[in-house]
Scaffold this active site. Structure first.
Site, PDB file in Angstrom:
ATOM      1  N   HIS A 131       0.923  -1.083  -0.114  1.00  0.00           N
ATOM      2  CA  HIS A 131      -0.038   0.087   0.029  1.00  0.00           C
ATOM      3  C   HIS A 131       0.991   1.185  -0.006  1.00  0.00           C
ATOM      4  O   HIS A 131       1.648   1.452   1.007  1.00  0.00           O
ATOM      5  CB  HIS A 131      -0.863  -0.068   1.099  1.00  0.00           C
ATOM      6  CG  HIS A 131      -1.822   1.314   1.296  1.00  0.00           C
ATOM      7  ND1 HIS A 131      -2.947   1.052   0.562  1.00  0.00           N
ATOM      8  CD2 HIS A 131      -1.622   2.544   1.877  1.00  0.00           C
ATOM      9  CE1 HIS A 131      -3.719   2.458   0.828  1.00  0.00           C
ATOM     10  NE2 HIS A 131      -2.711   3.310   1.475  1.00  0.00           N
ATOM     11  N   CYS A 132       0.829   2.100  -0.945  1.00  0.00           N
ATOM     12  CA  CYS A 132       1.629   3.215  -1.346  1.00  0.00           C
ATOM     13  C   CYS A 132       1.077   4.637  -0.390  1.00  0.00           C
ATOM     14  O   CYS A 132       0.003   4.843  -0.902  1.00  0.00           O
ATOM     15  CB  CYS A 132       1.858   3.611  -2.425  1.00  0.00           C
ATOM     16  SG  CYS A 132       2.693   4.897  -2.855  1.00  0.00           S
ATOM     17  N   VAL A 133       1.718   4.775   0.752  1.00  0.00           N
ATOM     18  CA  VAL A 133       1.245   6.042   1.433  1.00  0.00           C
ATOM     19  C   VAL A 133       1.031   7.158   0.924  1.00  0.00           C
ATOM     20  O   VAL A 133       0.361   8.170   0.916  1.00  0.00           O
ATOM     21  CB  VAL A 133       1.676   5.824   2.665  1.00  0.00           C
ATOM     22  CG1 VAL A 133       1.674   4.655   3.633  1.00  0.00           C
ATOM     23  CG2 VAL A 133       3.288   6.204   2.738  1.00  0.00           C
TER      24      VAL A 133
END
Length: 291
Positions: A131-133
């Protein structure tokens, strides 16, 4: 009261989810604006060189290069956010279930190998990497190409910005390595608040620092994901040192970036169909973790 608090929490959560995207957008356009100013006004050339026709071509080349990179960053980021990597709208089927399939109790469905549930996106993601913040979305099977291309052009753009900002560092340090110059480079905010530097000097020092730090961070992310791409791994698989789906270097490139992997990174508009479906994978190694 509970309903009101829940609505407030949902709105705050929604705003916080978009904050990283807004901050990244602000930084990208700020750096582009500062580098454009350096090219047009503070170009690191001698005065007599600025009067020649060569100088006009020099400016045009630099502006074209930086806006080409900016366009690719924005376009790839936009397509990354628009392309859902989740299982929504995907027919998973039931007759083909075999080794590696799991049951997700949150989504209440069977999920294929390399698919896992993301509690931030609240959905299962096909071939989930992480999950790319910074974008607020998962990197998965369908949007991996745009994520990697965006990283590549961010790295190129920051490298270019660092080189162009070398003149800023030279100007700051030209009087020698003093406490004032070192503090301006390390903590420009404090120097601005304390009235030690002008707003213009602060802006140049802050953006130059941002370019250097950003370049180091993006370099680490880019090289790590290129390493994973060549090995045919996701980030989750790298933690367990498994490589059960590696198809060789060329096969991994083709599977991750599509059939036109060798030039599709030049522009997100270049079609590059993915050879797989994100559900079925050819197993070439052990599915058991080695640690």
């Amino acid at each position: 009261m509970t309903s009101f608090a829940s609505n407030i929490f949902c709105r705050v959560e929604r705003v916080c989810r978009h904050l990283p995207v807004a901050l990244n957008t602000f930084l990208v356009f700020s750096i582009t604006g500062e580098v454009s100013y350096l090219v047009l006004v503070e170009a690191p050339l001698e005065a007599d060189q600025k009067k020649t026709e060569w100088y006009t071509w020099w400016k045009a080349f630099h502006l074209l290069a930086q806006y080409f990179m900016l366009a690719n960053i924005c376009w790839n980021a936009s397509l990354f956010l628009k392309t859902s990597p989740s299982i929504k709208g995907v027919f998973l089927g039931g007759e083909g279930m075999g080794q590696g399939w799991r049951y997700c109790y949150t989504c209440e469905t069977h999920t294929p190998p390399r698919c896992s549930h993301c509690y931030d996106c609240k959905v299962c993601v096909l071939r989930r990497d992480h999950h790319c913040v910074f974008f607020g979305q998962c990197v998965g099977f369908r949007n991996y190409r745009y994520f990697l291309s965006c990283l590549l052009f961010m790295w190129s753009g920051l490298l270019y910005a660092v080189v162009m900002n070398a003149e800023v560092f030279i100007v700051i340090l030209k009087e020698g390595v003093t406490v004032h110059s070192v503090l301006l480079l390390l903590i420009p905010w404090i120097m601005l608040v304390s009235g030690q530097v002008s707003a213009r000097a602060f802006a140049f020092a802050f953006i130059a620092d941002t370019c250097v730090v950003g370049f180091l961070l993006v370099s680490a992310f880019l090289f790590f994901h290129v390493f994973l791409l060549l090995r045919g791994q996701t980030t989750r698989e790298w933690y367990s040192t498994r490589r059960p789906y590696s198809l060789g270097v060329l096969g991994n490139l083709r599977y991750g970036l599509g059939r036109n992997w060798y030039f599709c990174w030049l522009c997100p508009l270049i079609p590059s169909p993915l050879p797989g479906d994100g559900i079925h994978f050819r197993v070439t190694g052990s599915l058991e973790p080695t640690r």
